[in-house]
Structure formats: structure tokens, C-alpha cells
Design an enzyme around this catalytic site. Structure first.
Site, PDB file in Angstrom:
ATOM      1  N   ASN A  56       0.809  -1.212   0.000  1.00  0.00           N
ATOM      2  CA  ASN A  56       0.000   0.000   0.000  1.00  0.00           C
ATOM      3  C   ASN A  56       0.845   1.267   0.000  1.00  0.00           C
ATOM      4  O   ASN A  56       0.494   2.259  -0.628  1.00  0.00           O
ATOM      5  CB  ASN A  56      -0.913   0.018   1.240  1.00  0.00           C
ATOM      6  N   ASP A  94       0.037  -6.716   4.907  1.00  0.00           N
ATOM      7  CA  ASP A  94      -0.420  -5.596   5.714  1.00  0.00           C
ATOM      8  C   ASP A  94      -1.395  -4.726   4.927  1.00  0.00           C
ATOM      9  O   ASP A  94      -1.329  -4.652   3.692  1.00  0.00           O
ATOM     10  CB  ASP A  94       0.800  -4.761   6.130  1.00  0.00           C
ATOM     11  N   HIS A 134      -6.537  -1.671   1.600  1.00  0.00           N
ATOM     12  CA  HIS A 134      -6.158  -0.411   0.961  1.00  0.00           C
ATOM     13  C   HIS A 134      -5.502  -0.618  -0.403  1.00  0.00           C
ATOM     14  O   HIS A 134      -4.946   0.327  -0.971  1.00  0.00           O
ATOM     15  CB  HIS A 134      -5.235   0.377   1.883  1.00  0.00           C
ATOM     16  N   GLU A 163      -4.291  -8.816   6.427  1.00  0.00           N
ATOM     17  CA  GLU A 163      -4.852  -7.982   7.486  1.00  0.00           C
ATOM     18  C   GLU A 163      -5.903  -7.083   6.873  1.00  0.00           C
ATOM     19  O   GLU A 163      -5.587  -6.196   6.074  1.00  0.00           O
ATOM     20  CB  GLU A 163      -3.757  -7.126   8.141  1.00  0.00           C
TER      21      GLU A 163
END
Length: 561
Positions: A167, A298, A302, A341
């Protein structure tokens, strides 16, 4: 990482639109064989810098230094060599672990940014402020140390998972700007900046040619001259003012200017490559070169799904290539594995599982009442039913449940026996956060970034050996029994609370909180006359009249002998 970054953003006002011996015996089969990682993930999450210092010589790489205060956000010294030390001691094997998730080991920003409300120097010890995806961060170690870590883990049947971020890269900190000659610092800034006036020495209004010397507007969104402004959606926002990679765009890009000049980078220009192509290539080269078995992704919500599909496909190809070249080092022929996540995802099958993910972090368990047998049985039954339904027809669907997290909080330190039992007997995959098994205390934090307290250094000098022995027994039992992760859940009794899980030929019975002389009904699980073993106490008993009678020592974990 989401909550931590949001807390950190309070201070980032920049215009980036800004040693104990094992107390349990090694895993030994009791008439059954260990389950596979695919059916029964038991993942140990270590923040590498906070785990164990195997090579003190690398502690202050790039000029990084302790801050002389609480050391909230500094590098503490843990490294890849330290993980290897603990592997060789049998630490992970004795916990029943079959995968180790480590924080991103590739190079991070070299200096620090303001942490909390200008309260501490926040270095990238956690791996979430990437600078160069193609080389190891020197604080983490050398290529030889990474290779030894992966090879040592594989020799024990333990997979290695990298935490990765697609991201965003890290902020531009003053130390990195100075070392890499990115011309956006005010004259004298490098010599004079302090924690209180940090942002005053960065010229956020420098012209586009100066800021183009960093990632550049083709690569990221940021509130800077020559860069695209951030959007308001999950996919186009700047999380905590971090520059947002343009992974969705179809435009071909060249290498960022700073990487063209960076002496030690392994990044090379790729023909007709997008931002996504570069990131996927950089990340999966670690798989191809070292045999990394999977990624913990992670901030997955997004980034668009197509990027995760591309990462999974490239990861599969890279791991297959490594295994073909290193048949003596591989664990098996299993494909590349990805867990994401997606805060606050719970136990439900969503589109992520059709777009590259085998599992997602389960944010539900930590907030449940785990010491109430009635509530725990409802939770177990609910999880088992949802996982079975979601995995029908061979579809990928699993969750990774946890007690403590680097992004939320540590579970109450005086409840780790009861809560550890609940976690390690839960359906689906499980994640052990480093130090939950030793009752690692909270560390220092700041009012602006309280999650930092969850990341204290591992308490090797003062582990709670009672808690550790308990987690080792539960972990080893779980490692032998895929039924705990995949089996049909059935409540057997209330006094004591007991349940069974059955998956194919694997049959187990557990009484999580049993103490003293107990009688446990097992008629539909084991036959009369059959000898069963309590893996917790190490004693055996005969099934008589559909019951097993024994002296419980805090938990009962029955398996066929």
C-alpha cells in the site's frame, strides 16, 4: 498496522497529505502424525527487532542510535541471526509452531520521524516504512544470515512468512534525505533538527524537480509538488499521511530517481512495467532467492484485489522455481501461502479468498469472553460451522486467530493460561504473538501512540515458565491434530466442560479447564476398552462405559494411544 499508523499520524503534520531452556519435551507422536500447515496453521509472529539479538554488530546500522530515553521507537537489536539461535535451541519446535511470521526485513527508512505527539523518535524497526524492497535492512542482518534462518526453519518443518506492504512506502525522513542526497532539506537542517522542530527543516513546498528526486508523482500519491493528491476511498487515501502507491494504474513507469542513484540497490528498470509489476517482482524475488513460503499482507483493504491476485500468482511461480532448484531444502510441494490484514475482518468468507488469500487475520477472538465455558463453546461451534461451510467445494477459507497484537493490545498478562488454552484449541488457524507464551510485560508507550507498548523486547531473562510450559503442551497437542483446526465440534459435557473434534480419522477430546478427579464422556469418539492418552498430564486411561476417568491437572487433552 492500521491502528498504529493512525495514532502515529497525530504527530505527522507534514504535507504528505503527509534465555530460557525449554521446559517441555519435543513434539512426540502418540499414535498420530503431525498435521500439515495447510490444514492447521500454527503461526508465531515475532517482531524481529524485539525478539533476540544474535549479532550485536549490526545494532546501529545507517547511523541509527538509541534515544537515551524510554527507547519506545528505536531499534532494540533483534535480528535474523537471533531467530536462528532460537530455532537451533528448539524454541519454536517445542511450541508446536509450523510457521514463523517475521516483520519485513527489507531496507527501511534510515532515520526517524516524530512519534506520538512529538514524544519519541520513531524508527522503522517494525518494517512498515519501506525504503528499498530489494535489499535487506542491515539491522536485520546479511543475505547469508537470512538464508541460514530460512534453511534452519525448513529443516524443522517450519515455514517462513514475510510481513509485506504494497500500500505504501515509508515517509521521507531527514536522515534518508541526507544520505541519499534528496534535495528537500533546508540548509543546515541535517545538522540542527530535533524532535520538536523536525518538520521545520523539510521544505515541503520545494519545487517539483526537487521532490521528483524521491519516489516521484508517477509512483505515489502525496501532497507535494508534482504528486497526485490523495483520494478519500480506502484504495486512494494516504494512510496516516504515508505516500500511497499507485498500484491500480496501467501506466508504465521507470525506476524512482533515488533508486537509480542508490549504490547498493538491486532494483533494475523493468520493460513496460507498472508500479504493481515492480512491487510484485521485488517482493517475490525474496521467494525465488530464499524459499520464503508465504506473506502476511499488511493493510490489504487499501490495495485493489487485482494486485493481490498478481502477487499470489507470482509467489506461486517463484516458490515452485525455488523448490525445483532446492529439492533437498524444501518442506513439501505446497503452494505459496498468503494471509491478509483486513481490519476488522472476522470469521466470514469474503472476496479476498477469491483473490489470492488463503487466510485472513481474525479480529474477533481477542474481544471474546474466553474464561466462560458456555460462551467459549458457542464461539467454537460458530467458528467450526462457518469454516466448514466456507471451505466447501475445496474453496480456500481460513482465519488466523490471536490473543495479542502489535496493532491493538496485549491480552491481560494474568490470564494467559486460560486465554492461551482457548486460543490453542480454537477452530481454524492460530497466531502466537511473541511473548504471550512467556507473559512478556508491556513496554513503554506514548499517549499519542499507545500500541508501541505491545512491542517490548522479549523477556528472555524472566519468562514465566509456568505459562510457557502450558503453551508448549497445548501447542504440541495442536500440532499433531488437524481435527482441532478442521474438525466437527461437539460439546460433550458441562462438569467439566468438554468437547470433541473429529476430522477424518483424527479424533480428539478436550476439557480445557478441568482440575482434579474428573469423568469425561467419550462414547461417540472412542470405543470401550480403548486406551487414550491425556497429552497434558502424560497419563493414560481406559475407556469404560463410554467414560474416561483421570486426575486432571488444569486441562485434559485426549488422543488415541
Amino acid at each position: 498496522m492500521t491502528r498504529t499508523l493512525l495514532a502515529t499520524s497525530l504527530s505527522l503534520i507534514c504535507l504528505f497529505s503527509q534465555a530460557t531452556e525449554s521446559v517441555a519435551t519435543p513434539i512426540a507422536a502418540a499414535g498420530v502424525s503431525k498435521s500439515s500447515f495447510a490444514t492447521n496453521p500454527i503461526v508465531y509472529f515475532a517482531i524481529t527487532d524485539r525478539f533476540y539479538n544474535g549479532n550485536p554488530a549490526n545494532d546501529q546500522s545507517y547511523g541509527r542510535k538509541p534515544d537515551g530515553a524510554k527507547e519506545i521507537g528505536t531499534f532494540h537489536g533483534g535480528d535474523l541471526a537471533g531467530l536462528t539461535v532460537k530455532l537451533k535451541e528448539g524454541y519454536f519446535r517445542n511450541l508446536g509452531v509450523n510457521a514463523i511470521w517475521i516483520t519485513a526485513p527489507y531496507e527501511q527508512i534510515r532515520g526517524w520521524v516524530q512519534g506520538g505527539k512529538e514524544e519519541f523518535k520513531h524508527y522503522a524497526y517494525h518494517g512498515y516504512f519501506a525504503l528499498d524492497y530489494t535489499v535487506l535492512d542491515k539491522n536485520m542482518g546479511t543475505p547469508d544470515e537470512l538464508r541460514e534462518f530460512v534453511d534452519t526453519a525448513h529443516a524443522q518443518g517450519i515455514r517462513v512468512l514475510f510481513d509485506i506492504v504494497m500500500n505504501h512506502p515509508g515517509y521521507l525522513d531527514i536522515e534518508t534525505a541526507h544520505q541519499l542526497n534528496i534535495p528537500v532539506l533546508w540548509k543546515g537542517g541535517y545538522e540542527q533538527y530535533t524532535l520538536k522542530d523536525y518538520h521545520g527543516w523539510i521544505d515541503y513546498n520545494a519545487d517539483r524537480k526537487q521532490w521528483a528526486e524521491w519516489w516521484g508523482g508517477d509512483w505515489v500519491r502525496a501532497g507535494l509538488n508534482g504528486y497526485t493528491a490523495a483520494g478519500s476511498s480506502d484504495l486512494t487515501m494516504q494512510l496516516a499521511y504515508l505516500p500511497d502507491f499507485k498500484t491500480e494504474q496501467a501506466k508504465a513507469v521507470g525506476l524512482p530517481a533515488f533508486l537509480k542513484k542508490k549504490a547498493d540497490t538491486r532494483a533494475v528498470a523493468l520493460p513496460n512495467a507498472t508500479v504493481r509489476d515492480y512491487l510484485v517482482t521485488w517482493l517475490t524475488n525474496w521467494v525465488r532467492d530464499y524459499g520464503v513460503d508465504g506473506f502476511r499482507v499488511d493493510t490489504a483493504k487499501h490495495v485493489e484485489m487485482a494486485s493481490w491476485q498478481a502477487l499470489k500468482q507470482a509467489g506461486n511461480a517463484a516458490l515452485a522455481e525455488w523448490k525445483a532448484k532446492n529439492p533437498q531444502k524444501k518442506i513439501d510441494d505446497a503452494p505459496f501461502w498468503m494471509v491478509g490484514e483486513v481490519f476488522p475482518h472476522a470469521v466470514e468468507r469474503t472476496a479476498y479468498f477469491d483473490n489470492g488469500f488463503d487466510s485472513l487475520i481474525n479480529f474477533d477472538l481477542q474481544d471474546r469472553k474466553l474464561d466462560d465455558p458456555l460462551e467459549l463453546d458457542r464461539l467454537y461451534g460458530d467458528y467450526a460451522r462457518k469454516l466448514a461451510a466456507g471451505s466447501s467445494e475445496g474453496k480456500a477459507f481460513d482465519v488466523l486467530s490471536y490473543l495479542s497484537s502489535h496493532d491493538t493490545r496485549l491480552y491481560k498478562r494474568d490470564q494467559l493460561i486460560t486465554a492461551g488454552t482457548a486460543l490453542l484449541l480454537a477452530p481454524g488457524g492460530v497466531q502466537i504473538f511473541y511473548g504471550d507464551e512467556t507473559a512478556r510485560p508491556d513496554g513503554p508507550a506514548s499517549s499519542g501512540d499507545p500500541q508501541q507498548s505491545t512491542r517490548s523486547s522479549m523477556n528472555w531473562a524472566s519468562p514465566n515458565t509456568t505459562v510457557l510450559a502450558h503453551w508448549q503442551k497445548l501447542g504440541q497437542f495442536r500440532a499433531r491434530h488437524p481435527a482441532l483446526a478442521r474438525g466437527v465440534h461437539r460439546k460433550l459435557g458441562d462438569e467439566p466442560y468438554a468437547f470433541s473434534r473429529i476430522h477424518g480419522d483424527d479424533r480428539v477430546v478436550a476439557a480445557p479447564f478441568a482440575k482434579g478427579e474428573v469423568s469425561i464422556p467419550v462414547a461417540h469418539v472412542y470405543k470401550d476398552g480403548q486406551i487414550v492418552r491425556d497429552a497434558y498430564s502424560g497419563t493414560s486411561a481406559k475407556v469404560e462405559g463410554g467414560m474416561v476417568k483421570l486426575l486432571a491437572q488444569g486441562s485434559v487433552l485426549l488422543e488415541a494411544q
